[in-house]
Design a protein around this motif. Structure first.
Motif, mmCIF file in Angstrom:
data_model
loop_
_atom_site.group_PDB
_atom_site.id
_atom_site.type_symbol
_atom_site.label_atom_id
_atom_site.label_comp_id
_atom_site.label_asym_id
_atom_site.label_seq_id
_atom_site.Cartn_x
_atom_site.Cartn_y
_atom_site.Cartn_z
ATOM 1 N N TRP A 290 -3.580 -3.253 -8.705
ATOM 2 C CA TRP A 290 -4.957 -3.071 -8.227
ATOM 3 C C TRP A 290 -5.060 -3.347 -6.734
ATOM 4 C CZ3 TRP A 290 -8.158 -6.966 -6.230
ATOM 5 C CH2 TRP A 290 -9.475 -6.592 -6.000
ATOM 6 N N ALA A 291 -4.341 -4.339 -6.261
ATOM 7 C CA ALA A 291 -4.390 -4.700 -4.850
ATOM 8 C C ALA A 291 -3.547 -3.773 -3.981
ATOM 9 C CB ALA A 291 -3.922 -6.144 -4.662
ATOM 10 N N GLY A 292 -2.724 -2.923 -4.596
ATOM 11 C CA GLY A 292 -1.864 -2.041 -3.817
ATOM 12 C C GLY A 292 -0.715 -2.771 -3.156
ATOM 13 N N ARG A 293 -0.265 -3.850 -3.759
ATOM 14 C CA ARG A 293 0.840 -4.637 -3.198
ATOM 15 C C ARG A 293 2.097 -4.516 -4.040
ATOM 16 N NH1 ARG A 293 0.329 -4.644 1.614
ATOM 17 N NH2 ARG A 293 -0.632 -2.719 0.883
ATOM 18 N N LYS A 311 -3.790 2.211 -1.666
ATOM 19 C CA LYS A 311 -4.508 1.518 -0.602
ATOM 20 C C LYS A 311 -4.998 0.151 -1.046
ATOM 21 C CE LYS A 311 -6.013 5.574 2.019
ATOM 22 N NZ LYS A 311 -7.188 6.307 2.548
ATOM 23 N N GLY A 312 -5.645 0.079 -2.178
ATOM 24 C CA GLY A 312 -6.190 -1.197 -2.618
ATOM 25 C C GLY A 312 -7.333 -1.660 -1.732
ATOM 26 N N SER A 313 -7.679 -2.921 -1.848
ATOM 27 C CA SER A 313 -8.766 -3.498 -1.062
ATOM 28 C C SER A 313 -8.308 -3.733 0.370
ATOM 29 C CB SER A 313 -9.230 -4.820 -1.689
ATOM 30 O OG SER A 313 -10.094 -5.518 -0.806
ATOM 31 N N LYS A 314 -9.070 -3.226 1.329
ATOM 32 C CA LYS A 314 -8.723 -3.410 2.735
ATOM 33 C C LYS A 314 -8.739 -4.887 3.109
ATOM 34 C CE LYS A 314 -11.818 -3.105 5.933
ATOM 35 N NZ LYS A 314 -12.842 -2.643 6.893
ATOM 36 N N TRP A 315 -9.751 -5.594 2.633
ATOM 37 C CA TRP A 315 -9.900 -6.996 3.015
ATOM 38 C C TRP A 315 -8.802 -7.858 2.395
ATOM 39 C CZ3 TRP A 315 -13.192 -8.257 6.779
ATOM 40 C CH2 TRP A 315 -14.208 -7.359 7.083
ATOM 41 N N LEU A 316 -8.488 -7.620 1.140
ATOM 42 C CA LEU A 316 -7.423 -8.384 0.504
ATOM 43 C C LEU A 316 -6.091 -8.106 1.184
ATOM 44 C CD1 LEU A 316 -6.504 -10.294 -1.700
ATOM 45 C CD2 LEU A 316 -6.329 -8.343 -3.265
ATOM 46 N N ARG A 317 -5.884 -6.878 1.607
ATOM 47 C CA ARG A 317 -4.649 -6.536 2.316
ATOM 48 C C ARG A 317 -4.555 -7.297 3.641
ATOM 49 N NH1 ARG A 317 -5.439 -1.562 2.270
ATOM 50 N NH2 ARG A 317 -6.108 -1.135 4.396
#
Length: 420
Positions: A290-293, A311-317
Motif C-alpha cells: 500500500w505504501a509503495g515501498r 507511488k503510494g502516499s507521497k507524505w509517507l514516502r
C-alpha cells in the motif's frame, strides 16, 4: 457474478455537485436504479444522507476526487454501514459515452459486485493528526526555502557569511543580519557581534562581511527574517497542538521511537499516516505494498516485465525517506549494515528503499504486537552465513591478492570488540 450487497450506491463527486446512483435489489422482485443530483453544501450533503438512508443503502462507494470527497465522506461514514473511498485507477470504464450519471452507475455496479476494494481512510482522530503533521511539514519545508532565499540575497550583496559561519541563522549570524538590516555595514563592527567559537574566525569574518550591501538588500533581508520568525512560531504552535492530539497514542509513539532513524517527531508522522490499528492492513506485506515501498509485479506470458514500485502516499514516502537516511548513518545497527550491503551491489537509491521497507515492516509488527524494536545487530549478515564457507571465501580473496594463508579454528568464541 454474484451480488455481494442488495442495496448500494455510487457517487460521482465534483466540486459543486454530486451525482448519486442507488441500486436496489429486493428479494423476489426486479431490481431498480435511482439517480439523483445533489449540491455540495452542508444542507445538500445532509439531504444526500437522508436520501441514502431512506433507501436503506448499506454500502456507498465514491471516487477519491481531489479533496472534494472529504466533506461527503465525513457526513456519510456514520450514517451508512460501509462508506468506501475508491482509487480512481480501479474505476476505469470501457470507452464510449461518458456522463456523470454513467460514472455514478458504473461505480454503483462495481460496489454491488465487489469488483473494487476500498482505500484506507484512518479514523477521525488520526485524520486530524495527519492534517497537523502534514501542515507542519509544509511549514518546515517553507522555512528551508526561505533560509536558502536569504543566502541568495547575501550572495548577491557579496556577503560570504555562509562560507565562515556554519549556521547563518544561529545567534551570531542573526545578530549580524539584524545589524545589517538596521544600517550597520562596517565589517569590523559586524564581526565583533560574533559569539562563541565564531570569535576565533573574526579576521575571516571581517573579510566575508566586506561587501556592497545597500538599502535594497536590507529591505528584502528584513522581510525574510520576519517571515522566518513567523514560521518558527507557527511550527512551535503546531508542535504544541500535535502533542495534545497525539497524547492518546503516547505508547505507540514511544515504541516507534526505538527504531534507528526514527525520533519522536518522525514517530508522530508515521502514526499520522498509517494509524495504530494494523488489522486494517492485515499483514506487513500488504502495508508495504500500500505504501509503495516494495517491488511491483508485472508478469505476462510467464515473463516478468519489471518490478517498478507503485507511488503510494507521497507524505509517507517523504517521512520514510528521511528515516532511512538517518538509519543508514546509525552505526552498529542492522539498518546501517543492510544499507551498505545493498548499496555496494544495487546503488544508494535501491538501498534506501530497502531500508524504508524494513522500517515500515518493523513499525507494523511493533504496533501490532505492542513490542519495542529489537535490533538484529550490525553483524547479522555475517552471522547468518556458514562460517566455513565464509572463511574459504576470504582465503580465496587473499590468494587472489598473492598471499598464502593458513588458518586454524579456535575452540573459544571470539570476543565482542564492539562491547569493549
Amino acid at each position: 457474478m454474484e451480488r455481494q450487497v442488495a442495496r448500494c450506491a455510487g457517487l460521482d463527486v465534483h466540486k459543486d455537485e454530486i451525482v448519486a446512483c442507488a441500486r436496489i435489489s429486493d428479494p423476489g422482485g426486479p431490481g431498480r436504479v435511482e439517480l439523483h443530483t445533489f449540491g455540495t453544501t452542508t444542507r445538500e450533503l445532509l439531504a444526500l444522507r437522508d436520501w441514502l438512508t431512506g433507501l436503506g443503502v448499506t454500502r456507498v462507494g465514491m471516487e477519491s476526487t481531489g479533496v472534494f470527497w472529504k466533506a461527503p465522506f465525513h457526513i456519510l461514514e456514520d450514517a451508512v454501514a460501509e462508506c468506501w473511498l475508491l482509487n480512481a485507477r480501479h474505476l476505469r470504464n470501457v470507452p464510449g459515452r461518458k456522463t456523470d450519471a454513467a460514472d455514478a452507475a458504473w461505480i454503483a455496479e462495481l460496489v454491488e459486485y465487489g469488483l473494487v476494494r476500498p482505500s484506507f481512510v484512518p479514523p477521525q482522530p488520526i485524520r486530524e493528526l495527519r492534517d497537523l503533521t502534514r501542515y507542519r511539514r509544509a511549514q518546515i519545508d517553507e522555512r528551508t526555502r526561505e533560509a536558502q532565499r536569504l543566502d541568495k540575497v547575501l550572495q548577491d550583496a557579496g556577503i560570504k557569511l555562509s562560507s565562515v559561519a556554519s549556521d547563518v541563522l544561529g545567534k551570531s549570524g542573526r545578530a549580524i543580519l539584524d545589524a545589517l538590516v538596521a544600517g550597520t555595514t562596517d565589517p569590523v563592527v559586524l564581526a565583533e557581534l560574533a559569539k562563541g567559537q565564531l570569535r576565533k574566525k573574526i579576521p575571516a569574518l571581517q573579510e566575508a562581511l566586506t561587501a556592497f550591501f545597500t538599502g535594497h538588500h536590507a529591505i528584502i533581508i528584513g522581510e525574510i527574517l520576519s517571515k522566518l520568525d513567523y514560521l518558527d512560531e507557527a511550527i512551535d504552535r503546531l508542535s504544541t497542538e500535535i502533542d495534545r492530539v497525539i497524547a492518546p497514542f503516547a505508547d505507540e509513539v514511544a515504541l516507534l521511537d526505538t527504531i534507528p532513524g526514527v525520533d519522536r517527531r518522525m514517530a508522530e508522522c508515521l502514526i499520522a499516516e498509517i494509524g495504530v490499528d494494523m488489522t486494517v492492513f492485515g499483514s506487513a506485506e500488504r502495508l508495504a505494498s500500500w505504501a509503495g515501498r516494495c517491488p511491483g509485479q508485472h508478469e505476462s506470458a510467464g515473463k516478468s516485465k519489471g518490478g517498478r514500485t507503485r507511488k503510494g502516499s507521497k507524505w509517507l514516502r517523504i517521512y520514510l525517506h528521511d528515516a532511512a537516511r538517518a538509519a543508514s548513518r546509525t552505526k552498529n545497527s542492522y539498518l546501517n549494515a543492510q544499507y551498505h550491503r545493498i548499496k555496494a551491489r544495487r546503488g544508494p537509491a535501491k538501498a534506501r528503499v530497502a531500508v524504508e521497507h524494513s522500517i515500515l515492516v518493523a513499525a507494523f509488527h511493533m504496533l501490532d504486537r505492542g513490542e519495542p524494536y529489537h535490533d538484529l545487530g550490525a553483524d547479522y549478515f555475517t552471522r547468518r552465513r556458514d562460517p566455513n564457507r565464509h572463511a574459504q571465501r576470504l582465503i580465496s580473496q587473499l590468494d587472489a591478492l598473492g598471499y598464502d594463508a593458513v588458518i586454524t579454528r579456535r575452540t573459544d568464541q571470539p570476543t565482542d570488540t564492539k562491547a569493549a
